[in-house]
Design a protein around this motif. Sequence first.
Motif, short mmCIF file in Angstrom:
data_model
loop_
_atom_site.label_atom_id
_atom_site.label_comp_id
_atom_site.label_asym_id
_atom_site.label_seq_id
_atom_site.Cartn_x
_atom_site.Cartn_y
_atom_site.Cartn_z
N PRO A 1 55.38 14.89 80.62
CA PRO A 1 54.02 15.44 80.69
C PRO A 1 52.98 14.33 80.62
N THR A 2 51.81 14.61 81.15
CA THR A 2 50.73 13.60 81.12
C THR A 2 49.59 14.08 80.23
N TYR B 1 51.33 21.30 77.21
CA TYR B 1 51.08 19.94 76.72
C TYR B 1 49.59 19.55 76.76
N GLN B 2 48.96 19.73 77.89
CA GLN B 2 47.57 19.26 78.01
C GLN B 2 46.62 20.11 77.16
N GLU C 1 56.89 23.18 78.46
CA GLU C 1 56.22 21.95 78.04
C GLU C 1 55.04 21.66 78.95
N ASN C 2 55.26 21.84 80.25
CA ASN C 2 54.20 21.60 81.22
C ASN C 2 53.00 22.52 80.98
N THR D 1 57.37 13.49 74.87
CA THR D 1 57.98 14.75 75.30
C THR D 1 58.29 15.59 74.07
N THR E 1 54.95 26.87 88.29
CA THR E 1 55.32 25.67 87.52
C THR E 1 56.82 25.42 87.63
#
Length: 298
Positions: free
Chosen positions: A293-294, A228-229, A224-225, A168, A281
């Motif tokens: 997050p992933t 992140y990816q 962050e969402n 994170t 989101t």
Amino acid sequence: MSTEVAEYWEDDSEGKAGIILSGGERIEADLVVAADGIRSPARKYVLGYSDKPKPSGYAVYRAWFDAAEQGVDKDPMTSYMCKDGDVFHGWIGQDVHMLTSSSHGGKTISWVITHKDDTELQDIWSFPGKMEDVLEVVKGWDPRCAAMLSKAPSCIDWKLIVHDPLPTWISKSARVILIGDAAHPFLPTSVQGASQAIEDGVTLAVVLQLAGKGQVTLAVKAWENLRYQRVRKSQLMGEAVRDKWHRVKPGDRGEDLDMPRPEWLFGFDAEAHAYSSYEDTANEIAQNGYRLPTLPPS
Ligand SMILES: Cc1cc2nc3c(=O)[nH]c(=O)nc-3n(C[C@H](O)[C@H](O)[C@H](O)COP(=O)(O)OP(=O)(O)OC[C@H]3O[C@@H](n4cnc5c(N)ncnc54)[C@H](O)[C@@H]3O)c2cc1C
């Protein structure tokens, strides 16, 4: 400015966060954005543990200098770097590559050689480079390489380190966040560290504006969402470029060796994306709760 941050803090019940400067001054805010770089002291606060860097197995020799002062413009082996404004050239060898570029209209030169480095990681990652070691790397190469390298008055040998993706970028109470290299350091072959740091900042500005002062923590969770990816994908691109260049076989040439410029990376408008995606989101997080997050699918 020019003042060291010594400590970070947050108070969930008060909805506040802040920093304590090395001189003892305590500063309070709604949100602390820690843009404190690859060695980020804030990272430990946000994660709750020390995230140790790992050696990447590579280091860079790097130099930058004035072209005229070092006679680059006078030597027929190097003057092509100054004649037509800014230019960029690359050479690829066995598990090593060299890039050289001119800037300021051909007046400033920089070069970088990414080479294998299996030495153990120390606290210091940057050392004065030895020119004889640098020249050894390009022995037998196009003579323009040694000619350009020799022009540098000095160089540094800079260990390239990697961090596993952080779980994170935001603290427990979502009032202290990591941004830029503090959150996601990049390999030089990504050429994306500063670009992604700027995208982080633009996206954060938009979500905070849309959320308003009362919803700062929801805004940073959405931020962050949103980031992140994409950041991870651009980090992986840098690793792929390094591997492509360093595993090159004799005879490999052409566009396949070019630095990729994919549309998803270079055609992206972070500001527009934040404006168009924030509401969905944020609603999703407000309804279903925050989740770590992933990573993007590999
Ligand atoms: C050799 C090299 C070439 C690069 N080339 C490119 C490129 O071509 N394109 C690109 O996009 N990126 C490039 N990058 C990457 C880019 O420079 C970084 O990704 C970018 O600078 C990250 O910005 P940042 O603000 O997150 O961190 P930084 O620029 O590292 O800034 C962090 C700041 O925080 C300060 N700080 C740290 N701790 C504290 C503290 N406790 N209190 C107060 N201040 C503190 C530091 O002094 C520093 O000023 C390159 C990097 C290197 C090393």
